[in-house]
Design a protein around this motif. Structure first.
Motif, PDB file in Angstrom:
ATOM      1  N   SER A   1      -7.248  -3.794  12.130  1.00  0.00           N
ATOM      2  CA  SER A   1      -6.994  -4.311  10.996  1.00  0.00           C
ATOM      3  C   SER A   1      -6.293  -5.532  10.824  1.00  0.00           C
ATOM      4  CB  SER A   1      -6.403  -3.213  10.086  1.00  0.00           C
ATOM      5  OG  SER A   1      -5.927  -3.639   8.676  1.00  0.00           O
TER       6      SER A   1
ATOM      7  N   GLY B   1       0.860  -1.077  -0.205  1.00  0.00           N
ATOM      8  CA  GLY B   1       0.154  -0.033   0.110  1.00  0.00           C
ATOM      9  C   GLY B   1       0.853   1.232  -0.043  1.00  0.00           C
TER      10      GLY B   1
ATOM     11  N   LEU C   1      -3.423  -5.301   8.126  1.00  0.00           N
ATOM     12  CA  LEU C   1      -2.267  -4.599   8.840  1.00  0.00           C
ATOM     13  C   LEU C   1      -1.685  -5.111  10.269  1.00  0.00           C
ATOM     14  CD1 LEU C   1      -3.286  -0.853   8.026  1.00  0.00           C
ATOM     15  CD2 LEU C   1      -1.746  -2.442   6.547  1.00  0.00           C
TER      16      LEU C   1
ATOM     17  N   GLU D   1      -1.216   3.937   8.989  1.00  0.00           N
ATOM     18  CA  GLU D   1      -2.269   3.217   9.674  1.00  0.00           C
ATOM     19  C   GLU D   1      -1.574   1.917  10.470  1.00  0.00           C
ATOM     20  OE1 GLU D   1      -5.573   2.607   7.403  1.00  0.00           O
ATOM     21  OE2 GLU D   1      -6.437   4.155   8.188  1.00  0.00           O
ATOM     22  N   CYS D   2      -0.711   1.122   9.790  1.00  0.00           N
ATOM     23  CA  CYS D   2       0.072  -0.028  10.169  1.00  0.00           C
ATOM     24  C   CYS D   2       0.716   0.442  11.574  1.00  0.00           C
ATOM     25  CB  CYS D   2       0.882  -0.546   9.213  1.00  0.00           C
ATOM     26  SG  CYS D   2       1.937  -1.994   9.731  1.00  0.00           S
TER      27      CYS D   2
ATOM     28  N   HIS E   1       0.209   6.043   3.227  1.00  0.00           N
ATOM     29  CA  HIS E   1      -0.977   6.104   4.287  1.00  0.00           C
ATOM     30  C   HIS E   1      -1.146   4.625   5.010  1.00  0.00           C
ATOM     31  CE1 HIS E   1      -2.176  10.087   2.604  1.00  0.00           C
ATOM     32  NE2 HIS E   1      -2.906  10.231   3.559  1.00  0.00           N
ATOM     33  N   THR E   2      -0.992   3.810   4.215  1.00  0.00           N
ATOM     34  CA  THR E   2      -1.103   2.400   4.675  1.00  0.00           C
ATOM     35  C   THR E   2       0.079   2.017   5.633  1.00  0.00           C
ATOM     36  OG1 THR E   2      -1.721   1.714   2.400  1.00  0.00           O
ATOM     37  CG2 THR E   2      -1.327  -0.178   3.906  1.00  0.00           C
TER      38      THR E   2
END
Length: 439
Positions: A285, A126, A288, A133-134, A129-130
């Motif tokens: 998630s 990703g 993630l 978030e991870c 941004h991914t």
């Protein structure tokens, strides 16, 4: 029933004979398949109508060719032919031995780019941004405190992500173009007592490179993890994850690395791993979840890797090649080149009478330059004119800098004096022909 073929009639004649149709009326100019379709639909009108009620899109019936442009905005940057070629290699399985070797190479490349020996180093499938978030989803549980340093849009985004998972979020805020002193950070940590502190190293929305020395130690004094965003700075600015005490560091593929968007390097220190892998609750998630990703990337010491998701194989080819190029060039050479090109660019802008948005020279991000929007001009007209007449992308502001600046990104292979000269000429031309208000 025995059916004999008649001379000269073949397969088509056979079907005519079986259906009781004379050969002369048997669509002799069409193929047998066409005839089979004809005899089925002619006897069953309902079958002549398609069961598909959305027709094939006409837009997909013509070939798409991507335009060639000078990508001098804040990202993505131009992808060199060598990296494009790597991404066009044949697809292999995402769990094939060769793919696992590529993932191992990527891990080594990220460790070099981040200057870390962290075992827990991977690339998230990703964009940046991914990875953001991870980091937040794995390091923070509902009800825990997060402190974000906001001097641009990325601190704002981190705060929103943390809020969405139920964290208690506080922020320290400074004006666009500014940064925080270590004393200010220390005071905020003392006051809010978070488990995670977020800071952007290369704030691409404002053009600031934030000082990092000493911040990791301050965080650890307060029993707090130090999370740093280096999407716009990695490879273009000196960065030492281990030496600077950074606990979680992430970046993106589309900036200095010049790879296509879609993969995001991230690394966790041993201190961060202690927090991540001793949670009371599962991360929000599944995609993630570092418990799964650690195994997928062979970072958990287990002999077998379990399928988690289908990795973007071609994107990993490209990321590996981009990291190989960085390793060949050498980090210190890359840092120095970006610094020299940025200074050359800044001198050219000031010679033209344009002003730089970040007043402190030492705080100017070498990869993304922010220029004060020229008074009297519409910045949108300037960027549109340059795109139309010079086939060159630069952009306006983002987040708190909207309407205040023009942003120019010169990253990776685009970081050259030749690129600077192109941008300066385009700006001169735009200021000559774009409308300037007399008010």
């Amino acid at each position: 029933m025995q059916i004999k073929h008649r001379s000269g009639r073949g397969f088509k004649g056979l079907f005519c004979q079986m259906r009781g149709v004379r050969l002369s009326g048997c669509l002799q100019s069409q193929s047998p398949d066409s005839y089979i379709s004809h005899i089925h639909t002619s006897n069953n009108p309902a079958r002549a109508m398609s069961s598909v009620f959305v027709p094939p899109p006409k837009c997909l019936q013509k070939t798409f060719v991507a335009p060639q442009r000078h990508m001098f905005g804040p990202g993505p940057s131009n992808v060199p032919p060598r990296i494009l070629a790597a991404g066009a290699e044949p697809i292999i399985g995402h769990m094939h031995p060769e793919m696992l070797e590529i993932m191992s190479d990527i891990k080594s490349g990220i460790q070099y780019a981040f200057q870390t020996r962290n075992n827990m180093t991977i690339a998230v499938s990703g964009t940046g941004h991914t990875a953001m978030e991870c980091a937040i989803f794995n390091a923070v549980e509902p009800g825990e405190g997060v402190l974000t340093a906001v001097n641009g849009i990325w601190g704002e985004r981190a705060a929103e992500m943390a809020e969405r998972i139920g964290a208690r979020v506080n922020s320290i805020v400074t004006s666009a173009g500014g940064y925080f002193t270590n004393e200010e950070i220390d005071q905020a940590l003392t006051k809010h007592k978070p488990v995670l502190f977020f800071l952007t190293h290369g704030e691409s929305s404002t053009g600031v490179v934030h000082p990092l020395d000493g911040i990791g130690d301050i965080c650890h004094k307060h029993n707090c993890l130090c999370l740093v965003d280096c999407v716009a700075s990695m490879g273009g600015v000196p960065l030492y994850m281990d030496k600077q005490g950074i606990d979680i560091l992430y970046s993106g593929s589309q900036k200095v690395l010049n790879a296509p968007p879609g993969t995001a390097p991230i690394s966790f220190s041993e201190r961060a791993c202690q927090k991540v892998f001793n949670r009371k609750t599962k991360p929000v998630s599944f995609f993630l979840d570092m418990t799964w990703l650690a195994n997928y990337w062979g970072c958990d010491g287990k002999p077998a890797r379990i399928y988690h998701h289908t990795a973007p194989v071609s994107a990993f080819y490209s990321l590996r090649e981009s990291l190989a190029i960085l390793a060949e060039q050498g980090l210190e050479n890359s840092w120095q080149r970006h610094k020299e090109v940025a200074e050359y660019f800044h001198e050219g802008l000031e010679t033209m009478g344009l002003k730089l948005f970040v007043k402190d020279k030492n705080a100017r991000l070498p990869t993304v330059t922010t220029i004060v929007a020229p008074p009297g001009y519409d910045w949108k007209e300037i960027t549109s004119y340059i795109m139309k007449n010079h086939n060159l992308e630069i952009s306006g502001g983002l987040g708190p800098s909207v309407g205040q600046v023009l942003r120019v990104g010169l990253m990776g292979g685009n970081s050259s004096k030749a690129s600077v000269d192109m941008v300066l000429e385009a700006l001169r031309d735009a200021l000559r022909y774009c409308h300037k208000s007399k008010v």
